[in-house]
Design an enzyme around this catalytic site. Structure first.
Site, PDB file in Angstrom:
ATOM      1  N   GLY A   1      -6.357  -4.750 -13.234  1.00 18.77           N
ATOM      2  CA  GLY A   1      -6.333  -5.820 -12.242  1.00 18.77           C
ATOM      3  C   GLY A   1      -6.055  -7.207 -12.788  1.00 18.77           C
TER       4      GLY A   1
ATOM      5  CE1 TYR B   1       4.536  -8.226 -10.823  1.00 19.51           C
ATOM      6  CE2 TYR B   1       6.675  -7.362 -11.472  1.00 19.51           C
ATOM      7  CZ  TYR B   1       5.522  -8.065 -11.781  1.00 19.51           C
ATOM      8  OH  TYR B   1       5.355  -8.593 -13.024  1.00 19.51           O
TER       9      TYR B   1
ATOM     10  CG  ASN C   1       8.399  -2.937 -16.316  1.00 17.24           C
ATOM     11  OD1 ASN C   1       7.547  -2.092 -16.075  1.00 17.24           O
ATOM     12  ND2 ASN C   1       8.130  -4.071 -16.939  1.00 17.24           N
TER      13      ASN C   1
END
Length: 159
Positions: free
Chosen positions: A95, A131, A124
Protein backbone atom coordinates in the site's frame (compact mmCIF):
# COMPACT_ATOMS: atom_id res chain seq x y z
CA UNK A 1 3.17 -0.65 8.36
CA UNK A 2 3.50 2.96 9.47
CA UNK A 3 4.69 4.99 6.49
CA UNK A 4 5.57 8.65 6.76
CA UNK A 5 5.67 10.82 3.66
CA UNK A 6 7.91 13.87 3.62
CA UNK A 7 9.39 16.32 1.16
CA UNK A 8 13.06 15.85 0.32
CA UNK A 9 15.61 18.41 1.43
CA UNK A 10 18.94 19.44 -0.08
CA UNK A 11 20.66 16.97 2.28
CA UNK A 12 18.73 14.12 0.61
CA UNK A 13 20.35 14.59 -2.81
CA UNK A 14 22.58 11.48 -2.49
CA UNK A 15 19.53 9.39 -1.49
CA UNK A 16 17.53 10.78 -4.43
CA UNK A 17 20.31 9.78 -6.83
CA UNK A 18 20.44 6.30 -5.28
CA UNK A 19 16.68 5.91 -5.86
CA UNK A 20 17.02 7.10 -9.46
CA UNK A 21 19.69 4.46 -10.04
CA UNK A 22 17.58 1.74 -8.39
CA UNK A 23 14.64 2.68 -10.61
CA UNK A 24 16.85 2.71 -13.70
CA UNK A 25 18.20 -0.75 -12.86
CA UNK A 26 14.63 -2.04 -12.37
CA UNK A 27 13.60 -0.59 -15.75
CA UNK A 28 16.80 -1.90 -17.39
CA UNK A 29 17.74 1.68 -18.30
CA UNK A 30 20.84 2.22 -16.17
CA UNK A 31 22.78 3.12 -19.32
CA UNK A 32 20.60 6.25 -19.64
CA UNK A 33 21.37 7.68 -16.19
CA UNK A 34 23.63 10.71 -16.45
CA UNK A 35 22.19 12.56 -13.44
CA UNK A 36 24.68 13.67 -10.81
CA UNK A 37 24.28 15.04 -7.32
CA UNK A 38 25.32 18.47 -8.61
CA UNK A 39 22.62 18.44 -11.33
CA UNK A 40 19.96 17.29 -8.88
CA UNK A 41 20.93 19.95 -6.36
CA UNK A 42 20.84 22.64 -9.04
CA UNK A 43 17.50 21.72 -10.59
CA UNK A 44 15.63 20.42 -7.55
CA UNK A 45 16.74 22.92 -4.95
CA UNK A 46 18.43 25.95 -6.52
CA UNK A 47 16.03 26.34 -9.46
CA UNK A 48 13.11 24.32 -8.01
CA UNK A 49 12.20 22.70 -11.35
CA UNK A 50 10.79 19.58 -9.65
CA UNK A 51 9.98 18.22 -6.20
CA UNK A 52 10.70 14.94 -4.47
CA UNK A 53 8.90 13.14 -1.68
CA UNK A 54 9.96 10.07 0.25
CA UNK A 55 7.95 7.31 1.83
CA UNK A 56 9.75 6.32 5.02
CA UNK A 57 9.49 3.54 7.56
CA UNK A 58 11.14 4.29 10.91
CA UNK A 59 12.97 7.23 9.31
CA UNK A 60 14.39 5.10 6.47
CA UNK A 61 13.44 6.11 2.90
CA UNK A 62 11.90 3.08 1.17
CA UNK A 63 10.10 4.86 -1.70
CA UNK A 64 10.37 8.07 -3.63
CA UNK A 65 8.43 10.14 -6.13
CA UNK A 66 9.68 12.97 -8.31
CA UNK A 67 7.09 15.33 -9.81
CA UNK A 68 6.69 18.76 -11.34
CA UNK A 69 4.04 21.16 -12.60
CA UNK A 70 2.76 21.08 -16.16
CA UNK A 71 -0.13 23.00 -17.69
CA UNK A 72 -3.34 21.99 -19.45
CA UNK A 73 -4.51 24.49 -22.05
CA UNK A 74 -7.89 22.75 -22.20
CA UNK A 75 -8.43 23.00 -18.44
CA UNK A 76 -6.72 26.38 -18.18
CA UNK A 77 -5.00 25.10 -15.04
CA UNK A 78 -1.71 23.58 -13.98
CA UNK A 79 -1.39 19.88 -13.39
CA UNK A 80 0.96 17.67 -11.46
CA UNK A 81 3.12 15.37 -13.57
CA UNK A 82 4.60 12.36 -11.78
CA UNK A 83 7.93 11.58 -13.44
CA UNK A 84 8.97 8.72 -11.18
CA UNK A 85 7.39 6.62 -8.46
CA UNK A 86 9.53 3.84 -7.04
CA UNK A 87 9.01 1.56 -4.06
CA UNK A 88 11.85 -0.72 -3.06
CA UNK A 89 11.15 -4.36 -3.88
CA UNK A 90 10.79 -5.65 -0.32
CA UNK A 91 8.12 -3.01 0.42
CA UNK A 92 5.94 -3.47 -2.67
CA UNK A 93 2.38 -4.74 -2.34
CA UNK A 94 1.90 -3.12 1.06
CA UNK A 95 0.00 0.00 0.00
CA UNK A 96 2.95 2.39 -0.05
CA UNK A 97 2.51 3.35 -3.71
CA UNK A 98 -1.16 4.01 -3.03
CA UNK A 99 -0.25 6.25 -0.07
CA UNK A 100 2.19 8.22 -2.23
CA UNK A 101 -0.40 8.67 -4.98
CA UNK A 102 -2.97 9.76 -2.38
CA UNK A 103 -0.48 12.31 -1.05
CA UNK A 104 0.14 13.62 -4.58
CA UNK A 105 -3.58 13.73 -5.39
CA UNK A 106 -4.20 15.74 -2.22
CA UNK A 107 -1.30 18.05 -3.09
CA UNK A 108 -2.78 18.62 -6.57
CA UNK A 109 -6.16 19.44 -5.00
CA UNK A 110 -4.59 21.77 -2.41
CA UNK A 111 -2.79 23.62 -5.19
CA UNK A 112 -5.99 23.78 -7.29
CA UNK A 113 -4.42 21.74 -10.11
CA UNK A 114 -6.67 20.13 -12.70
CA UNK A 115 -5.01 16.74 -13.03
CA UNK A 116 -2.39 14.25 -11.94
CA UNK A 117 -0.76 12.24 -14.71
CA UNK A 118 2.19 9.95 -15.41
CA UNK A 119 3.59 7.41 -17.87
CA UNK A 120 4.12 3.72 -17.27
CA UNK A 121 6.18 1.30 -19.35
CA UNK A 122 4.06 -1.09 -21.43
CA UNK A 123 5.76 -4.18 -19.98
CA UNK A 124 5.11 -3.13 -16.38
CA UNK A 125 1.83 -5.02 -16.10
CA UNK A 126 1.81 -5.00 -12.29
CA UNK A 127 1.92 -1.21 -12.22
CA UNK A 128 -0.64 -0.90 -15.01
CA UNK A 129 -3.07 -3.15 -13.11
CA UNK A 130 -2.43 -1.18 -9.91
CA UNK A 131 -3.10 2.18 -11.59
CA UNK A 132 -6.25 0.91 -13.30
CA UNK A 133 -7.51 -0.42 -9.96
CA UNK A 134 -7.20 3.14 -8.61
CA UNK A 135 -9.32 4.44 -11.48
CA UNK A 136 -6.51 5.85 -13.63
CA UNK A 137 -7.24 5.78 -17.34
CA UNK A 138 -4.60 4.82 -19.91
CA UNK A 139 -4.20 7.41 -22.66
CA UNK A 140 -3.88 4.81 -25.42
CA UNK A 141 -4.81 7.23 -28.18
CA UNK A 142 -1.69 9.34 -27.54
CA UNK A 143 1.84 8.61 -28.75
CA UNK A 144 4.78 9.98 -26.81
CA UNK A 145 7.52 11.72 -28.78
CA UNK A 146 10.94 12.73 -27.51
CA UNK A 147 14.02 14.48 -28.83
CA UNK A 148 17.33 14.53 -26.98
CA UNK A 149 20.94 15.53 -27.49
CA UNK A 150 21.89 15.93 -31.16
CA UNK A 151 18.29 15.90 -32.40
CA UNK A 152 17.42 18.60 -29.88
CA UNK A 153 20.25 20.73 -31.29
CA UNK A 154 19.12 20.04 -34.87
CA UNK A 155 15.60 21.25 -34.12
CA UNK A 156 16.86 24.24 -32.16
CA UNK A 157 19.00 25.32 -35.11
CA UNK A 158 16.34 24.72 -37.78
CA UNK A 159 15.39 27.74 -39.80
Amino acid sequence: MNVTIRFATRQDVPVILDFIKELAAYEKLMHEVVATEALLEKYLFDEQKAEVIFGEVNGKPIAFALFFTNFSTFLGKPGLYLEDLYVQKEYRGQGIGKQILAFLANLALERDYGRLEWWVLDWNTNSIAFYKQLGALPMDEWTTFRVTEEKLHLIANAK
